[in-house]
Design an enzyme around this catalytic site. Structure first.
Site, PDB file in Angstrom:
ATOM      1  N   ASP A 119     -19.588  -4.116  -1.165  1.00  0.00           N
ATOM      2  CA  ASP A 119     -18.864  -2.901  -1.530  1.00  0.00           C
ATOM      3  C   ASP A 119     -18.865  -1.853  -0.424  1.00  0.00           C
ATOM      4  OD1 ASP A 119     -17.242  -2.296  -3.760  1.00  0.00           O
ATOM      5  OD2 ASP A 119     -18.520  -0.599  -4.241  1.00  0.00           O
TER       6      ASP A 119
ATOM      7  N   HIS B  73     -20.666   1.112  -7.879  1.00  0.00           N
ATOM      8  CA  HIS B  73     -20.800   0.882  -6.441  1.00  0.00           C
ATOM      9  C   HIS B  73     -22.050   0.053  -6.112  1.00  0.00           C
ATOM     10  CE1 HIS B  73     -20.727   1.442  -2.185  1.00  0.00           C
ATOM     11  NE2 HIS B  73     -21.720   2.325  -2.163  1.00  0.00           N
TER      12      HIS B  73
ATOM     13  N   SER C 262     -23.277  -1.099   1.162  1.00  0.00           N
ATOM     14  CA  SER C 262     -22.809   0.219   1.563  1.00  0.00           C
ATOM     15  C   SER C 262     -23.236   0.525   3.007  1.00  0.00           C
ATOM     16  CB  SER C 262     -23.327   1.268   0.574  1.00  0.00           C
ATOM     17  OG  SER C 262     -22.653   2.490   0.727  1.00  0.00           O
TER      18      SER C 262
END
EC number: 3.1.1.-
Length: 400
Positions: free
Chosen positions: A181, A363, A156
């Protein structure tokens, strides 16, 4: 705006039942417990997954900053791990145990500025440029002018910082790059609604166990084993409260993870306490709120993500082209193929990077499915002859 987009880059997904075998072996067994048995939400120490911990001092013109790192391994390339926004280096704990058992490598998991146990003079400067320089400075402080081969792996926000670090050539011995991700298009679409999403989180927790339980039940982390070690790096004990209004907002923001009948009785008791305080002098109300909050709800978030909004655009804008332009082998791990934007879709079709989709994850892919992420990273390292397999590990090459 879908819930998926809202939670894309600050690591919070809507609740969904955990899937058997989606994490490490320990968590799989716990998650399959039948009704009537309580799961263990107690925290576990970092030392169960990392071999050592170090506070790295970085000197500059105005003094010293101290960056917390967790390490494992003694041979092979260094995998420098960068966590997502609001998380910490401890989010890599279960992954570290998994990757070390598959290939010869060294792990350095870093608490970025403003996160975890890292202490810097200006913790509010979370610009991509500053954090990328931090990564380069930590590498220099640890290894001097001759650093070992290093692969940057980021999740992220950490994935974005890894790309900015690589594109700025701040790690001279960089041999590979992995984003987990994080995709520019989806991230930019999610930013407008992120503040509302963050306001929906609980502001405090009555204990570490309560925080861990919330993280699993809310779907933020779908792997109990990882949650038990990583949530310790996300929350801290509450500090002093400066006003009755501030303390009251904290109390009212609490989300308890209890049985419905317990919730009802607690709500009645809380309202009764607030009614009893009416008419008392303001100073008395202040003290009562302070001690009640400290006693019953002693943990809160280490970093207020809402206050970092001015940096979000800089983390993600232009990220896809920066990633594609890095002249090193690259790996992109995603929780779903729908996350790809146009630039990355074209780049993947042109063979500019290796991509693997790990479905049935939230996530926090590396926490939800640490074994699968370790397998993908190990295969990448062996394919490019960056590392040697150990323990009979067999590469499984993905189709994309």
């Amino acid at each position: 705006m879908s819930a998926l987009e809202k939670s894309m880059h600050l690591g919070r997904l809507p609740s969904r039942p955990p899937l058997p075998g989606s994490g490490g072996s320990q968590s799989g067994a716990k998650m399959r417990m039948g009704p009537g048995r309580k799961r263990d939400f107690s925290p576990v120490p970092w030392s169960q997954y990392f071999e050592s911990m170090e506070d790295v001092e970085v000197e500059n013109e105005t003094g010293k900053d101290t960056f917390r790192v967790y390490k494992s391994g003694s041979e092979g390339p260094v995998l420098l791990l960068l966590h997502g926004g609001g998380h910490s280096a401890l989010s890599w704990a279960v992954f570290t145990a998994a990757i070390i058992s598959r290939v010869q490598c060294r792990i350095v998991a870093l608490d970025l500025r403003g996160h975890g146990e890292t202490k810097v003079r200006n913790s509010e400067d979370l610009s991509a440029e500053t954090m990328a320089k931090d990564v380069g400075n930590v590498v220099e402080a640890m290894y001097g002018d001759l650093p070992p081969p290093i692969m940057l792996i980021g999740h992220s926000m950490g994935g974005a910082i890894a790309v900015h670090t690589a594109s700025s050539s701040l790690v001279p011995s960089l041999l590979g790059l992995c984003m987990i991700d994080v995709v520019e298009g989806t991230a930019m679409d999610a930013l407008n609604s992120m503040q509302n999403f963050l306001r929906g989180r609980p502001k405090t927790f009555k204990s570490l166990e309560n925080a861990i339980e919330w993280s699993v039940k809310s779907g933020q982390i779908r792997n109990l084993e990882s949650a038990r070690v990583s949530m310790v790096g996300q929350v801290k004990q509450c500090e002093g409260i400066t006003s009755p209004e501030g303390s009251k907002s904290i109390v009212e923001g609490i989300i308890e993870e209890e049985e419905e009948d317990e919730e009802g009785s607690e709500l009645v008791n809380k309202r009764k306490k607030e009614d009893d305080m009416e008419g008392l002098p303001s100073e008395t109300q202040h003290l009562l709120f302070f001690y009640q909050t400290k006693k019953d709800h002693p943990y809160t978030w280490r970093i207020e993500l809402a206050k970092t909004e001015k940096y979000w655009d800089g983390w993600f804008r232009g990220l896809s082209n920066l990633f594609l332009s890095c002249p090193i082998p690259k790996l992109l791990l995603l929780a779903g193929v729908d996350r790809l934007d146009k630039d990355l879709t074209i780049g993947q079709m042109q063979g500019k990077f290796q991509m693997q989709v790990l479905p049935q994850c939230g996530h926090a892919v590396h926490e939800d499915a640490p074994d699968k992420v370790a397998e993908a990273v190990a295969t990448f390292l062996i394919r490019h002859r960056f590392a040697e397999p150990i323990g009979g590990f067999q590469c499984v090459f993905p189709g994309c």
